[in-house]
Design a protein around this motif. Structure first.
Motif, PDB file in Angstrom:
ATOM      1  N   THR A   1      13.450 -17.648   8.970  1.00 26.82           N
ATOM      2  CA  THR A   1      14.282 -18.128   7.862  1.00 26.82           C
ATOM      3  C   THR A   1      13.413 -18.847   6.831  1.00 26.82           C
ATOM      4  OG1 THR A   1      16.171 -18.341   9.345  1.00 26.82           O
ATOM      5  CG2 THR A   1      16.283 -19.545   7.261  1.00 26.82           C
ATOM      6  N   GLY A   2      12.458 -19.637   7.293  1.00 24.94           N
ATOM      7  CA  GLY A   2      11.564 -20.359   6.379  1.00 24.94           C
ATOM      8  C   GLY A   2      10.717 -19.419   5.532  1.00 24.94           C
ATOM      9  N   GLN A   3      10.215 -18.372   6.146  1.00 27.34           N
ATOM     10  CA  GLN A   3       9.407 -17.403   5.403  1.00 27.34           C
ATOM     11  C   GLN A   3      10.254 -16.658   4.370  1.00 27.34           C
ATOM     12  OE1 GLN A   3       8.033 -15.461   8.971  1.00 27.34           O
ATOM     13  NE2 GLN A   3       5.946 -16.201   8.648  1.00 27.34           N
TER      14      GLN A   3
ATOM     15  N   ASP B   1      17.023 -17.219  22.662  1.00 29.91           N
ATOM     16  CA  ASP B   1      16.618 -18.632  22.600  1.00 29.91           C
ATOM     17  C   ASP B   1      17.101 -19.320  21.323  1.00 29.91           C
ATOM     18  OD1 ASP B   1      14.937 -17.613  20.653  1.00 29.91           O
ATOM     19  OD2 ASP B   1      13.077 -18.121  21.685  1.00 29.91           O
ATOM     20  N   GLY B   2      17.876 -18.592  20.485  1.00 31.60           N
ATOM     21  CA  GLY B   2      18.447 -19.175  19.283  1.00 31.60           C
ATOM     22  C   GLY B   2      17.655 -18.932  18.013  1.00 31.60           C
ATOM     23  N   ARG B   3      16.419 -18.456  18.156  1.00 30.51           N
ATOM     24  CA  ARG B   3      15.625 -18.173  16.954  1.00 30.51           C
ATOM     25  C   ARG B   3      16.236 -17.020  16.181  1.00 30.51           C
ATOM     26  NH1 ARG B   3      10.062 -16.533  18.380  1.00 30.51           N
ATOM     27  NH2 ARG B   3      11.077 -15.758  20.243  1.00 30.51           N
ATOM     28  N   VAL B   4      16.080 -17.073  14.871  1.00 27.46           N
ATOM     29  CA  VAL B   4      16.591 -16.023  13.987  1.00 27.46           C
ATOM     30  C   VAL B   4      15.416 -15.396  13.262  1.00 27.46           C
ATOM     31  CG1 VAL B   4      18.007 -15.546  11.951  1.00 27.46           C
ATOM     32  CG2 VAL B   4      18.822 -17.142  13.695  1.00 27.46           C
ATOM     33  N   LEU B   5      15.379 -14.073  13.275  1.00 24.15           N
ATOM     34  CA  LEU B   5      14.332 -13.330  12.583  1.00 24.15           C
ATOM     35  C   LEU B   5      14.965 -12.284  11.679  1.00 24.15           C
ATOM     36  CD1 LEU B   5      11.883 -12.696  15.567  1.00 24.15           C
ATOM     37  CD2 LEU B   5      11.695 -14.446  13.788  1.00 24.15           C
ATOM     38  N   TYR B   6      14.239 -11.946  10.634  1.00 25.27           N
ATOM     39  CA  TYR B   6      14.666 -10.921   9.686  1.00 25.27           C
ATOM     40  C   TYR B   6      13.626  -9.812   9.669  1.00 25.27           C
ATOM     41  CZ  TYR B   6      17.858 -14.465   7.936  1.00 25.27           C
ATOM     42  OH  TYR B   6      18.838 -15.414   7.831  1.00 25.27           O
ATOM     43  N   ARG B   7      14.059  -8.569   9.798  1.00 26.87           N
ATOM     44  CA  ARG B   7      13.128  -7.448   9.689  1.00 26.87           C
ATOM     45  C   ARG B   7      12.750  -7.283   8.216  1.00 26.87           C
ATOM     46  NH1 ARG B   7      15.152  -2.088  12.342  1.00 26.87           N
ATOM     47  NH2 ARG B   7      16.288  -2.124  10.396  1.00 26.87           N
ATOM     48  N   GLN B   8      11.464  -7.137   7.971  1.00 27.07           N
ATOM     49  CA  GLN B   8      11.021  -6.991   6.588  1.00 27.07           C
ATOM     50  C   GLN B   8      11.671  -5.777   5.926  1.00 27.07           C
ATOM     51  OE1 GLN B   8       7.019  -8.005   4.953  1.00 27.07           O
ATOM     52  NE2 GLN B   8       6.780  -5.780   5.102  1.00 27.07           N
ATOM     53  N   CYS B   9      11.852  -4.692   6.662  1.00 25.06           N
ATOM     54  CA  CYS B   9      12.476  -3.507   6.067  1.00 25.06           C
ATOM     55  C   CYS B   9      13.917  -3.794   5.639  1.00 25.06           C
ATOM     56  CB  CYS B   9      12.406  -2.320   7.020  1.00 25.06           C
ATOM     57  SG  CYS B   9      13.310  -2.517   8.562  1.00 25.06           S
ATOM     58  N   ASP B  10      14.632  -4.643   6.388  1.00 24.87           N
ATOM     59  CA  ASP B  10      15.998  -5.016   5.986  1.00 24.87           C
ATOM     60  C   ASP B  10      15.975  -5.889   4.732  1.00 24.87           C
ATOM     61  OD1 ASP B  10      17.264  -3.630   8.051  1.00 24.87           O
ATOM     62  OD2 ASP B  10      17.209  -5.362   9.400  1.00 24.87           O
ATOM     63  N   ILE B  11      14.979  -6.754   4.635  1.00 24.88           N
ATOM     64  CA  ILE B  11      14.860  -7.612   3.455  1.00 24.88           C
ATOM     65  C   ILE B  11      14.588  -6.760   2.220  1.00 24.88           C
ATOM     66  CG2 ILE B  11      13.466  -9.416   2.370  1.00 24.88           C
ATOM     67  CD1 ILE B  11      13.013 -10.484   5.279  1.00 24.88           C
ATOM     68  N   VAL B  12      13.659  -5.821   2.349  1.00 25.60           N
ATOM     69  CA  VAL B  12      13.343  -4.944   1.217  1.00 25.60           C
ATOM     70  C   VAL B  12      14.574  -4.120   0.842  1.00 25.60           C
ATOM     71  CG1 VAL B  12      11.955  -2.958   0.491  1.00 25.60           C
ATOM     72  CG2 VAL B  12      10.874  -4.871   1.695  1.00 25.60           C
ATOM     73  N   GLY B  13      15.287  -3.602   1.825  1.00 22.33           N
ATOM     74  CA  GLY B  13      16.508  -2.850   1.547  1.00 22.33           C
ATOM     75  C   GLY B  13      17.546  -3.696   0.836  1.00 22.33           C
ATOM     76  N   TYR B  14      17.690  -4.934   1.258  1.00 24.61           N
ATOM     77  CA  TYR B  14      18.633  -5.857   0.614  1.00 24.61           C
ATOM     78  C   TYR B  14      18.217  -6.117  -0.835  1.00 24.61           C
ATOM     79  CZ  TYR B  14      21.625  -9.970   0.061  1.00 24.61           C
ATOM     80  OH  TYR B  14      22.559 -10.862  -0.384  1.00 24.61           O
TER      81      TYR B  14
ATOM     82  N   GLU C   1      15.895 -23.285   2.779  1.00 24.17           N
ATOM     83  CA  GLU C   1      16.254 -22.689   4.071  1.00 24.17           C
ATOM     84  C   GLU C   1      17.744 -22.831   4.345  1.00 24.17           C
ATOM     85  OE1 GLU C   1      13.955 -23.239   7.692  1.00 24.17           O
ATOM     86  OE2 GLU C   1      12.298 -23.957   6.439  1.00 24.17           O
ATOM     87  N   ARG C   2      18.309 -23.961   3.972  1.00 24.34           N
ATOM     88  CA  ARG C   2      19.718 -24.205   4.269  1.00 24.34           C
ATOM     89  C   ARG C   2      20.637 -23.232   3.529  1.00 24.34           C
ATOM     90  NH1 ARG C   2      18.992 -29.761   1.501  1.00 24.34           N
ATOM     91  NH2 ARG C   2      19.318 -29.199  -0.661  1.00 24.34           N
ATOM     92  N   THR C   3      20.177 -22.711   2.377  1.00 25.92           N
ATOM     93  CA  THR C   3      20.973 -21.712   1.656  1.00 25.92           C
ATOM     94  C   THR C   3      21.081 -20.441   2.482  1.00 25.92           C
ATOM     95  OG1 THR C   3      20.298 -22.598  -0.483  1.00 25.92           O
ATOM     96  CG2 THR C   3      21.119 -20.327  -0.452  1.00 25.92           C
ATOM     97  N   ILE C   4      19.954 -19.982   3.005  1.00 25.75           N
ATOM     98  CA  ILE C   4      19.955 -18.774   3.827  1.00 25.75           C
ATOM     99  C   ILE C   4      20.727 -19.010   5.114  1.00 25.75           C
ATOM    100  CG2 ILE C   4      18.481 -17.157   5.083  1.00 25.75           C
ATOM    101  CD1 ILE C   4      16.415 -17.660   2.807  1.00 25.75           C
ATOM    102  N   GLU C   5      20.583 -20.190   5.702  1.00 19.18           N
ATOM    103  CA  GLU C   5      21.348 -20.522   6.912  1.00 19.18           C
ATOM    104  C   GLU C   5      22.840 -20.509   6.621  1.00 19.18           C
ATOM    105  OE1 GLU C   5      19.648 -24.281   7.892  1.00 19.18           O
ATOM    106  OE2 GLU C   5      17.872 -23.386   8.816  1.00 19.18           O
ATOM    107  N   ALA C   6      23.232 -21.024   5.459  1.00 15.16           N
ATOM    108  CA  ALA C   6      24.651 -21.039   5.092  1.00 15.16           C
ATOM    109  C   ALA C   6      25.180 -19.618   4.931  1.00 15.16           C
ATOM    110  CB  ALA C   6      24.858 -21.830   3.799  1.00 15.16           C
ATOM    111  N   TRP C   7      24.396 -18.759   4.310  1.00 11.42           N
ATOM    112  CA  TRP C   7      24.819 -17.357   4.183  1.00 11.42           C
ATOM    113  C   TRP C   7      25.042 -16.751   5.556  1.00 11.42           C
ATOM    114  CZ3 TRP C   7      20.603 -15.239   0.365  1.00 11.42           C
ATOM    115  CH2 TRP C   7      20.847 -15.739  -0.911  1.00 11.42           C
ATOM    116  N   ARG C   8      24.171 -17.082   6.484  1.00 15.15           N
ATOM    117  CA  ARG C   8      24.223 -16.508   7.827  1.00 15.15           C
ATOM    118  C   ARG C   8      25.374 -17.096   8.639  1.00 15.15           C
ATOM    119  NH1 ARG C   8      19.137 -17.884   9.507  1.00 15.15           N
ATOM    120  NH2 ARG C   8      19.894 -19.636  10.718  1.00 15.15           N
ATOM    121  N   ASN C   9      25.659 -18.366   8.458  1.00 22.96           N
ATOM    122  CA  ASN C   9      26.646 -19.040   9.298  1.00 22.96           C
ATOM    123  C   ASN C   9      28.069 -18.927   8.776  1.00 22.96           C
ATOM    124  OD1 ASN C   9      24.737 -19.855  11.167  1.00 22.96           O
ATOM    125  ND2 ASN C   9      24.205 -21.654   9.981  1.00 22.96           N
TER     126      ASN C   9
END
Length: 79
Positions: free
Chosen positions: A22-24, A55-68, A33-41
């Motif tokens: 999320t930070g990256q 374990d609760g960590r959240v990751l984003y696939r770079q290909c999904d980010i580029v597609g978005y 970061e809290r903006t992206i967390e809010a979108w997610r939550n």
């Protein structure tokens, strides 16, 4: 009403195996970061798809980010 721009239909590139936190992602988009967390939550369905690990960590696939990002890309039409 005429428009001078179009949004081409572009699919996300194939998965390259790169994952962002999320930070990256926040740094990439110059957001808090809290903006992206809010979108997610929230149930707003904003932001790119994400992976929530056991374990609760959240990751984003770079290909999904580029597609978005490509979904919001605007290509001006020539006059």
């Amino acid at each position: 009403m005429a428009t001078n721009a179009t949004r081409p239909r572009i699919q996300a590139p194939p998965d390259d195996g790169v994952r962002l936190t999320t930070g990256q992602l926040a740094e990439r988009w110059d957001l808090e970061e809290r903006t992206i967390e809010a979108w997610r939550n929230r149930r707003t369905r904003r932001g790119p798809p994400y992976i929530k690990l056991p374990d609760g960590r959240v990751l984003y696939r770079q290909c999904d980010i580029v597609g978005y990002e490509l979904r919001f890309r605007i290509v001006p039409r020539r006059a």
